[in-house]
Motif scaffolding. Structure first.
Motif, PDB file in Angstrom:
ATOM      1  N   ARG A 118     -88.942 -86.959 -26.431  1.00 11.97           N
ATOM      2  CA  ARG A 118     -88.417 -85.674 -25.915  1.00 11.97           C
ATOM      3  C   ARG A 118     -89.660 -85.020 -24.989  1.00 11.97           C
ATOM      4  O   ARG A 118     -89.208 -84.473 -24.076  1.00 11.97           O
ATOM      5  CB  ARG A 118     -87.764 -84.889 -26.722  1.00 11.97           C
ATOM      6  CG  ARG A 118     -86.420 -85.076 -27.318  1.00 11.97           C
ATOM      7  CD  ARG A 118     -85.915 -84.365 -28.539  1.00 11.97           C
ATOM      8  NE  ARG A 118     -84.767 -84.919 -28.911  1.00 11.97           N
ATOM      9  CZ  ARG A 118     -83.594 -84.534 -28.429  1.00 11.97           C
ATOM     10  NH1 ARG A 118     -83.435 -83.146 -27.590  1.00 11.97           N
ATOM     11  NH2 ARG A 118     -82.346 -84.801 -28.673  1.00 11.97           N
TER      12      ARG A 118
ATOM     13  N   ARG B  47     -90.475 -75.442 -15.455  1.00 13.99           N
ATOM     14  CA  ARG B  47     -89.150 -76.012 -15.585  1.00 13.99           C
ATOM     15  C   ARG B  47     -88.541 -76.318 -14.368  1.00 13.99           C
ATOM     16  O   ARG B  47     -87.821 -77.314 -14.044  1.00 13.99           O
ATOM     17  CB  ARG B  47     -88.267 -74.414 -15.924  1.00 13.99           C
ATOM     18  CG  ARG B  47     -87.214 -74.886 -16.452  1.00 13.99           C
ATOM     19  CD  ARG B  47     -86.365 -73.551 -16.808  1.00 13.99           C
ATOM     20  NE  ARG B  47     -85.089 -73.670 -16.339  1.00 13.99           N
ATOM     21  CZ  ARG B  47     -84.098 -73.352 -17.279  1.00 13.99           C
ATOM     22  NH1 ARG B  47     -84.366 -72.773 -18.248  1.00 13.99           N
ATOM     23  NH2 ARG B  47     -82.748 -73.581 -17.008  1.00 13.99           N
TER      24      ARG B  47
ATOM     25  N   CYS C 194     -91.623 -76.375 -30.739  1.00 19.02           N
ATOM     26  CA  CYS C 194     -92.121 -77.418 -30.738  1.00 19.02           C
ATOM     27  C   CYS C 194     -92.963 -77.519 -29.141  1.00 19.02           C
ATOM     28  O   CYS C 194     -92.395 -77.088 -28.074  1.00 19.02           O
ATOM     29  CB  CYS C 194     -91.320 -78.903 -30.582  1.00 19.02           C
ATOM     30  SG  CYS C 194     -90.382 -78.951 -32.119  1.00 19.02           S
TER      31      CYS C 194
ATOM     32  N   TYR D  96     -73.110 -84.750 -23.163  1.00 12.09           N
ATOM     33  CA  TYR D  96     -73.971 -84.522 -22.111  1.00 12.09           C
ATOM     34  C   TYR D  96     -73.036 -84.680 -20.653  1.00 12.09           C
ATOM     35  O   TYR D  96     -73.428 -84.325 -19.866  1.00 12.09           O
ATOM     36  CB  TYR D  96     -74.850 -85.687 -21.983  1.00 12.09           C
ATOM     37  CG  TYR D  96     -75.890 -85.539 -23.124  1.00 12.09           C
ATOM     38  CD1 TYR D  96     -76.733 -84.547 -23.207  1.00 12.09           C
ATOM     39  CD2 TYR D  96     -75.871 -86.203 -24.163  1.00 12.09           C
ATOM     40  CE1 TYR D  96     -77.598 -84.187 -24.384  1.00 12.09           C
ATOM     41  CE2 TYR D  96     -76.521 -86.102 -25.276  1.00 12.09           C
ATOM     42  CZ  TYR D  96     -77.491 -85.209 -25.453  1.00 12.09           C
ATOM     43  OH  TYR D  96     -78.423 -85.134 -26.519  1.00 12.09           O
TER      44      TYR D  96
ATOM     45  N   LEU E 205     -89.649 -86.084 -21.563  1.00  9.08           N
ATOM     46  CA  LEU E 205     -88.497 -85.627 -20.903  1.00  9.08           C
ATOM     47  C   LEU E 205     -88.326 -84.101 -20.581  1.00  9.08           C
ATOM     48  O   LEU E 205     -87.739 -83.602 -20.148  1.00  9.08           O
ATOM     49  CB  LEU E 205     -87.051 -86.174 -21.374  1.00  9.08           C
ATOM     50  CG  LEU E 205     -86.702 -87.400 -21.733  1.00  9.08           C
ATOM     51  CD1 LEU E 205     -85.580 -87.801 -22.706  1.00  9.08           C
ATOM     52  CD2 LEU E 205     -86.471 -88.225 -20.188  1.00  9.08           C
ATOM     53  N   GLY E 206     -89.336 -83.344 -21.249  1.00 10.47           N
ATOM     54  CA  GLY E 206     -89.520 -82.064 -21.165  1.00 10.47           C
ATOM     55  C   GLY E 206     -88.567 -81.274 -21.823  1.00 10.47           C
ATOM     56  O   GLY E 206     -87.863 -79.986 -21.457  1.00 10.47           O
ATOM     57  N   VAL E 207     -87.835 -81.965 -22.959  1.00 22.13           N
ATOM     58  CA  VAL E 207     -86.697 -81.220 -23.846  1.00 22.13           C
ATOM     59  C   VAL E 207     -87.044 -81.044 -25.115  1.00 22.13           C
ATOM     60  O   VAL E 207     -86.262 -81.395 -26.080  1.00 22.13           O
ATOM     61  CB  VAL E 207     -85.487 -81.907 -23.537  1.00 22.13           C
ATOM     62  CG1 VAL E 207     -84.925 -81.886 -22.216  1.00 22.13           C
ATOM     63  CG2 VAL E 207     -85.519 -83.458 -23.664  1.00 22.13           C
TER      64      VAL E 207
ATOM     65  N   PRO F 207     -87.557 -79.356 -28.724  1.00 19.70           N
ATOM     66  CA  PRO F 207     -86.820 -78.303 -29.282  1.00 19.70           C
ATOM     67  C   PRO F 207     -87.379 -76.973 -29.285  1.00 19.70           C
ATOM     68  O   PRO F 207     -88.719 -77.256 -29.238  1.00 19.70           O
ATOM     69  CB  PRO F 207     -86.275 -78.901 -30.856  1.00 19.70           C
ATOM     70  CG  PRO F 207     -86.758 -80.257 -30.675  1.00 19.70           C
ATOM     71  CD  PRO F 207     -87.575 -80.354 -29.651  1.00 19.70           C
ATOM     72  N   PRO F 208     -86.940 -75.834 -29.533  1.00 20.61           N
ATOM     73  CA  PRO F 208     -87.661 -74.603 -29.600  1.00 20.61           C
ATOM     74  C   PRO F 208     -88.714 -74.417 -30.758  1.00 20.61           C
ATOM     75  O   PRO F 208     -88.422 -75.376 -31.788  1.00 20.61           O
ATOM     76  CB  PRO F 208     -86.738 -73.694 -29.822  1.00 20.61           C
ATOM     77  CG  PRO F 208     -85.490 -74.219 -29.553  1.00 20.61           C
ATOM     78  CD  PRO F 208     -85.566 -75.620 -29.746  1.00 20.61           C
TER      79      PRO F 208
ATOM     80  N   ARG G 188     -86.419 -84.996 -13.407  1.00  9.61           N
ATOM     81  CA  ARG G 188     -85.406 -85.630 -14.354  1.00  9.61           C
ATOM     82  C   ARG G 188     -84.500 -86.079 -13.367  1.00  9.61           C
ATOM     83  O   ARG G 188     -83.871 -85.538 -12.443  1.00  9.61           O
ATOM     84  CB  ARG G 188     -84.975 -84.696 -15.220  1.00  9.61           C
ATOM     85  CG  ARG G 188     -85.787 -84.204 -16.262  1.00  9.61           C
ATOM     86  CD  ARG G 188     -84.891 -83.497 -17.295  1.00  9.61           C
ATOM     87  NE  ARG G 188     -86.037 -82.433 -18.047  1.00  9.61           N
ATOM     88  CZ  ARG G 188     -85.742 -81.294 -18.155  1.00  9.61           C
ATOM     89  NH1 ARG G 188     -84.844 -80.646 -17.231  1.00  9.61           N
ATOM     90  NH2 ARG G 188     -86.494 -80.387 -18.675  1.00  9.61           N
TER      91      ARG G 188
ATOM     92  N   VAL H  24     -95.033 -78.375 -34.373  1.00  6.02           N
ATOM     93  CA  VAL H  24     -93.561 -77.989 -34.449  1.00  6.02           C
ATOM     94  C   VAL H  24     -94.042 -76.516 -35.423  1.00  6.02           C
ATOM     95  O   VAL H  24     -95.017 -76.290 -35.653  1.00  6.02           O
ATOM     96  CB  VAL H  24     -93.002 -78.880 -35.426  1.00  6.02           C
ATOM     97  CG1 VAL H  24     -92.488 -80.173 -34.652  1.00  6.02           C
ATOM     98  CG2 VAL H  24     -93.628 -79.116 -36.969  1.00  6.02           C
TER      99      VAL H  24
ATOM    100  N   THR I 218     -88.704 -89.253 -31.784  1.00  2.46           N
ATOM    101  CA  THR I 218     -87.785 -88.764 -31.193  1.00  2.46           C
ATOM    102  C   THR I 218     -88.468 -87.458 -30.323  1.00  2.46           C
ATOM    103  O   THR I 218     -88.337 -87.182 -29.204  1.00  2.46           O
ATOM    104  CB  THR I 218     -86.642 -88.204 -31.897  1.00  2.46           C
ATOM    105  OG1 THR I 218     -85.958 -89.299 -32.166  1.00  2.46           O
ATOM    106  CG2 THR I 218     -85.746 -87.351 -30.950  1.00  2.46           C
ATOM    107  N   LEU I 219     -89.543 -86.874 -31.026  1.00  2.00           N
ATOM    108  CA  LEU I 219     -90.240 -85.635 -30.526  1.00  2.00           C
ATOM    109  C   LEU I 219     -91.029 -86.275 -29.345  1.00  2.00           C
ATOM    110  O   LEU I 219     -91.137 -85.723 -28.243  1.00  2.00           O
ATOM    111  CB  LEU I 219     -91.296 -85.137 -31.623  1.00  2.00           C
ATOM    112  CG  LEU I 219     -90.483 -84.063 -32.174  1.00  2.00           C
ATOM    113  CD1 LEU I 219     -91.667 -83.576 -33.189  1.00  2.00           C
ATOM    114  CD2 LEU I 219     -89.986 -82.819 -31.642  1.00  2.00           C
TER     115      LEU I 219
ATOM    116  N   GLU J 264     -87.006 -80.350 -13.414  1.00  2.00           N
ATOM    117  CA  GLU J 264     -85.712 -80.422 -12.719  1.00  2.00           C
ATOM    118  C   GLU J 264     -85.675 -81.368 -11.782  1.00  2.00           C
ATOM    119  O   GLU J 264     -84.805 -82.264 -11.442  1.00  2.00           O
ATOM    120  CB  GLU J 264     -85.143 -79.083 -12.751  1.00  2.00           C
ATOM    121  CG  GLU J 264     -84.246 -78.362 -13.730  1.00  2.00           C
ATOM    122  CD  GLU J 264     -83.836 -76.885 -13.661  1.00  2.00           C
ATOM    123  OE1 GLU J 264     -83.761 -76.713 -12.597  1.00  2.00           O
ATOM    124  OE2 GLU J 264     -83.546 -76.524 -14.781  1.00  2.00           O
TER     125      GLU J 264
ATOM    126  N   ARG K 197     -79.457 -84.755  -4.777  1.00  2.00           N
ATOM    127  CA  ARG K 197     -80.892 -85.416  -4.587  1.00  2.00           C
ATOM    128  C   ARG K 197     -81.196 -86.439  -3.367  1.00  2.00           C
ATOM    129  O   ARG K 197     -82.148 -86.443  -2.923  1.00  2.00           O
ATOM    130  CB  ARG K 197     -81.078 -86.171  -5.972  1.00  2.00           C
ATOM    131  CG  ARG K 197     -81.288 -85.308  -7.206  1.00  2.00           C
ATOM    132  CD  ARG K 197     -81.804 -85.968  -8.272  1.00  2.00           C
ATOM    133  NE  ARG K 197     -81.535 -85.025  -9.482  1.00  2.00           N
ATOM    134  CZ  ARG K 197     -82.740 -84.448  -9.825  1.00  2.00           C
ATOM    135  NH1 ARG K 197     -83.702 -84.729  -9.212  1.00  2.00           N
ATOM    136  NH2 ARG K 197     -82.677 -83.686 -10.901  1.00  2.00           N
TER     137      ARG K 197
END
Lengths: 362, 311, 359
Positions: free
Chosen positions: C71, C105, C81, C126, C74-76, C78-79, C112, C35, C67-68, C109, C144
């Motif tokens: 995440r 990216r 990290c 969401y 899921l490829g999400v 936070p900036p 996910r 981080v 949580t990290l 997409e 999809r």
């Protein structure tokens, strides 16, 4: 503006017959409280958010308020501090009829800090630009307390919630952890030495250890300061650890209240039974868990046709025990041991009957 | 307030402030620094290029361009500041008051603002000058009246959002007076917004001073202003094509610095808004990893997540 | 409270374990996440596997790295990290494998929603408030799975019914603001499972819900797992929630896995003092007045962990040897792993069910 809502109230109706005893022994006394937000268009009151709620809290007592989202828990607390439009009933805080307060009296009452309301989310209720010391001292500054005395009392309040005034006093909320922020909120609430503290979901955003820490602080405060506390929470088990009494709200009605252990261990009202049966436990293995009773109530076909009628019992649409007499809303009939339950069939075995009732599947 | 302090630490803002400091210095000392009399005509040397005697050449009356630019700075800048100052007083005060002084005041204020906003800038200034006499102050105050709705709307909008903030509700529950709430909770947060608006408005005013002078409204010749010089130089474009560039560049640099500063204020305000989420790492009190607590979720982060479920 | 004896609990778990198919869906190995732009390490050497049809719980305090970790899967993130080392492999249909840490990216997409579903804490944020929830579910089906408009709509109503929304055909035309929090979470779950993902990640999905709705949503997740053979990764801070629905639990502390094992086994016989501490503070269905337990102290901040056991400073049982060198994650019998040098001797002490400890 929010402060004006108090003025919308009609003069308090004559006190109902049962509020005869002297009020100085009670920190909070609510009788026949009804709240309805005005309709968005047109005149008159809209749908009721609270109907005929009776509650009492004595100094040093903790009352836990539970119920699902939208059951009126928050509205109840907001009505006590004059933030919800009361349409009927009477609210007394430490013997003062707060419904009757007008402009200046209301402001003086608020400045006295007799009652404090603790918001759910400290990130929103604490000004992000102010330091911890300023935030905690704000109620005193508003009341015009001298700077030196203010500093001492802020340090004392922070100390009570386990925060070091010297180390944290200069920080802003963003520089605190979630648990610390909630404790700053608590310090701000007790700095005026209130008689009544209303805590709206004070722990729902915290993890288990921090949650217990904040609840323990509330427990200590009522013991050390004799403050009456109303805690709204949806975590039954940890609430049970500190609350003396529990009040259960469902769709704006007080459906059950009584001593904590009795209400939760032997619920009289089927909704309380559903709540306690839904609380997570450790010893339930997955196979048993899925056969838990009464989770979702009757499927659409099973609910009695009259369940949605205005006069019917508010829980009838989900109640597996609903019978013809549930077509009228039962009053909060008293039961032994200072308990009351608004149910036509309040049997101590209602949990068992729930278990045997036809199981709903979704 | 923290926004403004933070702004001071941004490099772009420092450059802008340095430029503005120089402009301010010229505004005060321009007349003294001018090497020659900005009004002295020398008809034997008209429209000359840069030379030892005239560093930036001479204009159509043989006046020293450098001296005129320096001497004109004050009038141009003070004019702009005067109009924006008037606009702030006329805009911010009723803008904030409209939220607290009841429905009827709010309604009237909004209608007045609507009416003012329909008036065209230049025409109104010309009309005001026609009524109150031609002069820089009249023109600038007229401009200030027209800029006021901008400040009114901006400060009102900013305060409107803040008024519903939970910490304002909390302060009301403490019995805090309106004035106190305004001072402790609203003012500091509306300030950055007003600062941004002020920077933009100053830029607008500076250009309008120029265009009004260009039309002969406001400053009377021969008194030099940047706009006036730009206007007269344009008449001799054939002889001296580069001449209008000199006042033009000065206007551009000043306006550019103001815009840069405004952007910096806005950006640092946005950084502040995102801060609670970053608090874990920035504050150094949490574990550095983003909080698992719901409140500490960053809006940007949420947006990123949104992709997950909606795609 | 009547506690079933540990041996019974273990049997029940084994019965569940033998049910679903055993091939791994997600294999995480040696995952490190940094981080603050790489200056501090918030997740260190995390390794675990999720099998098809298995429900795995991830528990820990705020900032434990759970949580990290989720995440990053899921490829999400936070900036600031990023995954600095390690791998996370998602097994696809027909033996295809995807290395999640190496996706760009565009690849994320595609993945996910199709092979990875996700549900978060605050469903309202969401969903697009301007579109009906039905449309937000039908859209991915059309994009999809190439369904026609009519077919996608039919399927969306089916999905709404399958996640327990009453009158699904009416719900289809509702906007998010017209639905309650519990209903929105069901809508989100329907969207997450719409394209039959192999793995559903639920990040504090029930934390904001009230007791009854939380129990219903947990039931729903368990049912989807059974019906669809969905692997479930449930991230939460409440051990009691994990005990409800998972087969296996990973306990995170200060960025590391400190204990891993069959859920009923772990909650009834914790081997790590931190797990025992979490159990003490969890909501346990105890209705009596009592001194609520807290875990004293705070977890170390990212990058400032002590050299030895990261829990040592808050641990009642820490000895000198705990503080000298990093403690390895050791395998113990019964398919468990624990990061504690005193695990064997402590288990009997920690096992006393917390609800039986006198207040």
């Amino acid at each position: 503006m929010t402060t004006t809502t108090g003025r919308l109230i009609d003069p308090a109706p004559p006190a109902p017959e049962k509020t005869a005893p002297p009020t100085d022994r009670r920190a909070l006394s609510v009788s026949g409280l009804s709240v309805a937000y005005p309709r968005r268009h047109g005149r008159g009151a809209g749908e009721s958010v609270l109907r005929g709620v009776d509650l009492e809290v004595t100094p040093g007592q903790i009352l836990g308020v539970i119920g699902e989202t939208g059951s009126g828990k928050t509205t109840l607390a907001r009505a006590v501090v004059g933030l919800a439009p009361v349409v009927g009933g009477r609210i007394e805080v430490a013997g003062i009829d707060v419904g009757g307060l007008r402009k200046r009296e209301l402001r003086d009452h608020r400045r006295s800090g007799v009652v404090q309301y603790m918001f759910q989310d400290p990130l929103r209720s604490l000004d992000p630009d102010l330091t911890v010391a300023d935030l905690v001292g704000e109620p005193l500054a508003v009341a015009g307390v001298e700077r030196a005395e203010r500093r001492a009392r802020v340090a004392e309040a922070l100390g009570r919630v386990g925060l070091d005034a010297d180390a944290l006093g200069g920080r802003i909320p963003a520089q605190l952890s979630g648990g610390q922020r909630q404790r700053v909120s608590l310090a701000r609430a007790i700095v005026t030495r209130p008689a009544l503290l209303l805590a709206d979901e004070p722990v729902s955003a915290l993890d288990a250890s921090n949650r217990n820490h904040v609840l323990r602080l509330l427990d200590e405060l009522r013991r050390d300061l004799g403050v009456a506390v109303v805690v709204i929470s949806h975590d039954l088990s940890s609430l049970a650890g500190i609350a003396d009494r529990i009040a259960v709200l469902y769709r704006g009605r007080l459906v059950e209240q009584g001593p904590t252990a009795e209400v939760l261990a032997r619920p009289l009202h089927p909704y309380t039974a559903l709540l306690t049966a839904s609380a997570p436990r450790l010893d339930r293995d997955p196979a048993v868990r899925r056969d838990r009773p009464g989770r979702s109530g009757p499927v659409s076909g099973e609910a009695p046709a009259w369940a949605g009628e205005p006069g019917a019992c508010v829980f009838a649409h989900r109640c597996p025990l609903a019978e013809a007499d549930c077509r009228t809303q039962p009053g909060g009939s008293p039961h032994p041991g200072e308990r009351s339950a608004a149910c036509h069939h309040p049997v101590t075995t209602s949990a068992d009957r729930l278990a045997r009732a036809p199981r709903a599947t979704t | 307030m923290r926004t403004l302090r933070r702004t001071g630490r941004m490099p772009a803002a420092r450059v802008a402030l340095a430029v503005l400091a120089v402009v301010a210095l010229l505004a005060v000392l321009g007349g003294v620094l001018a090497p020659q009399d900005p009004l002295a005509q020398d008809t034997t040397r008209v429209l000359q290029g840069p030379s030892g005697a005239h560093l930036l050449g001479t204009d159509y009356l043989g006046r020293d361009v450098l001296s005129r630019l320096l001497a004109g700075t004050g009038r141009s800048v003070f004019g702009a500041v005067e109009s924006v100052g008037a606009a702030m007083v006329l805009g911010v005060v009723p803008g904030l008051a409209s939220l607290w002084l009841g429905r009827s005041f709010e309604w009237s204020a909004l209608r007045v603002v609507d009416a003012l906003m329909t008036l065209p800038f230049t025409l109104f200034a010309i009309a005001a000058v026609g009524v109150f006499g031609n002069g820089l102050h009249q023109a600038m105050l007229a401009l200030g009246v027209l800029l006021a709705p901008l400040f009114f709307r901006v400060s009102r909008a900013a305060a409107l959002g803040l008024k519903q903030a939970q910490y304002v509700e909390a302060a009301e529950l403490m019995g805090a007076s309106r004035g106190r709430i305004l001072r402790t909770h609203i003012a500091a947060k509306v300030l950055p917004t007003i600062a941004v608006t002020t920077a933009h408005a100053l830029a607008t005013a500076l250009l309008t001073v120029a265009s009004l002078t260009f039309l002969g409204v406001g400053v009377q010749p021969p008194a030099p202003t940047w706009g006036g010089m730009l206007a007269s130089d344009l008449g001799y474009l054939a002889q001296q094509p580069w001449a209008p560039a000199l006042p033009g560049v000065l206007i551009m640099i000043t306006v550019g610095a103001l815009n840069l500063l405004a952007d910096a204020v806005r950006d640092s305000g946005a950084a502040q808004a995102a801060e609670p989420a970053a608090g874990g790492s920035a504050g150094g009190t949490s574990t550095g990893a983003p909080d698992d607590v719901p409140a500490a979720r960053d809006a940007r982060e949420r947006k990123a997540d949104e992709r997950v479920v909606t795609v | 409270m009547s506690v079933s004896s540990p041996s019974e609990a273990v049997e029940a778990v084994e019965a569940v374990h033998s049910g679903p198919g055993g091939e791994p869906v997600l294999t995480v190995d040696g995952l490190h996440i940094t981080v603050a732009g790489g200056r501090a390490e918030a997740v260190r050497d995390v390794a675990f596997t999720v099998h098809a049809g298995e429900a795995v719980g991830v528990v820990g305090e705020s900032g434990s790295g759970k949580t990290l970790t989720c995440r990053s899967l899921l490829g999400v993130l936070p900036p600031g990290c990023e995954v600095s080392a390690g791998s996370a492999v998602l097994a696809g249909d027909g033996g295809a494998v995807t290395e999640l840490t190496a996706l760009d990216r565009r690849q994320w997409e595609r993945l996910r929603g199709a092979e990875l579903g996700a549900v978060f804490q605050d469903p309202a944020s969401y969903l697009n408030p301007a579109l009906t929830v039905g449309r937000q579910l039908a859209e991915p089906l059309r994009v999809r799975l190439g369904m026609t408009r009519a077919r996608a709509r039919e399927r969306a109503v089916e999905l709404f019914a399958s996640v327990g929304l009453r009158e699904p055909a009416q719900v289809y035309h509702r906007y998010p603001h017209e639905l309650s929090g519990g209903m929105l979470q069901r809508v989100l779950i329907a969207i997450a499972v719409a394209c039959d993902p192999r793995l559903l990640v639920a990040d504090e999905a029930t934390t904001a819900l009230d007791t009854v709705v939380q129990a219903e949503v947990l039931d729903l997740l368990a049912r989807l797992r059974d019906e669809r053979g969905l692997a479930l990764l449930l991230v939460t801070h409440d051990l009691a929630v994990v005990a409800e629905v998972t087969d296996r639990v990973l306990v995170f502390y200060a960025g590391e896995i400190v204990e891993d094992g069959p859920t009923q086994d772990v909650v009834h016989r914790p081997a790590h003092p931190y797990t025992a501490a979490l159990l003490r503070v969890a909501s346990l269905g105890d209705w009596n007045r009592r001194e609520l337990a807290v875990i004293p102290g705070r977890p170390p901040e990212a990058g400032q962990a002590p050299p030895g056991c990261r829990f040592a400073d808050r641990c009642d049982f820490a000895e000198d040897r705990c503080r000298t060198a990093p403690i390895p994650l050791t395998r113990t019998p019964g398919g468990r792993r624990v990061r504690c040098v005193r695990a064997a001797e402590l288990t009997p002490i920690l096992t006393a069910p917390p609800e039986e400890v006198p207040a």
